[in-house]
Each structure stands twice: as structure tokens, then as C-alpha cells.
Design a protein around this motif. Structure first.
Motif, PDB file in Angstrom:
ATOM      1  N   THR A  79      55.806  62.090  30.686  1.00 15.48           N
ATOM      2  CA  THR A  79      57.146  62.606  30.441  1.00 15.48           C
ATOM      3  C   THR A  79      57.552  62.315  28.988  1.00 15.48           C
ATOM      4  O   THR A  79      56.821  61.617  28.268  1.00 15.48           O
ATOM      5  CB  THR A  79      58.171  61.942  31.392  1.00 15.48           C
ATOM      6  N   PRO A  80      58.708  62.795  28.569  1.00 17.35           N
ATOM      7  CA  PRO A  80      59.183  62.461  27.220  1.00 17.35           C
ATOM      8  C   PRO A  80      59.363  60.956  26.981  1.00 17.35           C
ATOM      9  O   PRO A  80      59.495  60.521  25.837  1.00 17.35           O
ATOM     10  CB  PRO A  80      60.525  63.205  27.114  1.00 17.35           C
ATOM     11  N   LEU A  81      59.346  60.170  28.052  1.00 16.84           N
ATOM     12  CA  LEU A  81      59.427  58.710  27.892  1.00 16.84           C
ATOM     13  C   LEU A  81      58.208  58.143  27.174  1.00 16.84           C
ATOM     14  O   LEU A  81      58.180  56.960  26.837  1.00 16.84           O
ATOM     15  CB  LEU A  81      59.588  58.033  29.252  1.00 16.84           C
ATOM     16  N   ILE A  82      57.234  58.989  26.914  1.00 12.36           N
ATOM     17  CA  ILE A  82      56.039  58.541  26.197  1.00 12.36           C
ATOM     18  C   ILE A  82      56.412  57.943  24.836  1.00 12.36           C
ATOM     19  O   ILE A  82      55.686  57.103  24.319  1.00 12.36           O
ATOM     20  CB  ILE A  82      54.998  59.677  26.063  1.00 12.36           C
ATOM     21  N   ILE A  83      57.557  58.331  24.295  1.00  9.72           N
ATOM     22  CA  ILE A  83      57.951  57.778  22.995  1.00  9.72           C
ATOM     23  C   ILE A  83      58.252  56.275  23.070  1.00  9.72           C
ATOM     24  O   ILE A  83      58.162  55.587  22.057  1.00  9.72           O
ATOM     25  CB  ILE A  83      59.147  58.544  22.371  1.00  9.72           C
ATOM     26  N   ILE A  84      58.575  55.768  24.264  1.00  9.59           N
ATOM     27  CA  ILE A  84      58.792  54.317  24.406  1.00  9.59           C
ATOM     28  C   ILE A  84      57.612  53.641  25.111  1.00  9.59           C
ATOM     29  O   ILE A  84      57.680  52.462  25.439  1.00  9.59           O
ATOM     30  CB  ILE A  84      60.119  54.008  25.137  1.00  9.59           C
TER      31      ILE A  84
END
Length: 121
Positions: A79-84
Motif C-alpha cells: 500500500t502507500p504505507l510503503i513510504i514508512i
């Protein structure tokens, strides 16, 4: 239909789990995650019910299973949570991620009608 990359087994008797599954659905912009209630009568997964009641489980298209905080890492990866993701890995390495996840899992509420049988872990 495209095969999902990760199947997440969640507890539909848990309001926190149900809210979390809705958030995951919204974050799943690449349609890589399938959320399935393990309380469904069609549940035929190889994870014993006693374990499913303790923590969230998931498996990928190669049938590799993950549980607890590792399932959250798998969700973040897709998901876009890949950035964290690096922060989430660090939190796991310093033993905070699993401890925090386990605390929340142990203290979550279960809501069901009078026909269900609940045994708290």
C-alpha cells in the motif's frame, strides 16, 4: 479475475479489526490485498481458530503465512504505507512493533450475538 497478492484473515467480531479492514481496503490502491473474516463459515484455512483469535494472519500467493505485526508489514509493503516501511522495520527490530501489536490484540473487544462462544486468549 486477478489473483490477490496477500490474503488477510481478520476477526469480524472485533470492531477495531473491522474498522482496520475498511482502512486497509481504502489504502489498497493496487488491489493487492484480499480481506477475509476468519469467522466466515467457509473458513478452510490451515491456521487453527485458537491462533486466529489471538492475532491477525495473512498469506501470500506462494502460501507463505505471516502473523501479527508481520502481517502489518506485509500490508504496508503493498500500500502507500510503503513510504514508512523503513520505520516499521526499525520498530520491529527494536522489539516495539510486536510488543505493541500483541498488547492491542490482547485488549481488543469482541462483539457477537448470544449464539457465539467466546473464549478469551
Amino acid at each position: 479475475m486477478k489473483k490477490k497478492n496477500l490474503t488477510v484473515l481478520y476477526d469480524s467480531w472485533c470492531p477495531l479489526c473491522t474498522r482496520t479492514s475498511k482502512i486497509i481496503n481504502k489504502l489498497d490502491v493496487f488491489s493487492l490485498i484480499e480481506l477475509v473474516s476468519f469467522r466466515d463459515e467457509k473458513n478452510n484455512y490451515s491456521v487453527p481458530l485458537k491462533l486466529l483469535e489471538k492475532e491477525m494472519y495473512s498469506f501470500n500467493s506462494n502460501n507463505k503465512f505471516y502473523s501479527g505485526y508481520d502481517t502489518l508489514l506485509q500490508i504496508a509493503w503493498r500500500t502507500p504505507l510503503i513510504i514508512i516501511y523503513p520505520i516499521l522495520i526499525f520498530v520491529k527490530l527494536v522489539k516495539i512493533g510486536d510488543s505493541l501489536y500483541n498488547y492491542i490484540a490482547r485488549n481488543r473487544k469482541i462483539v457477537c450475538d448470544e449464539s457465539c462462544q467466546i473464549q478469551r486468549p
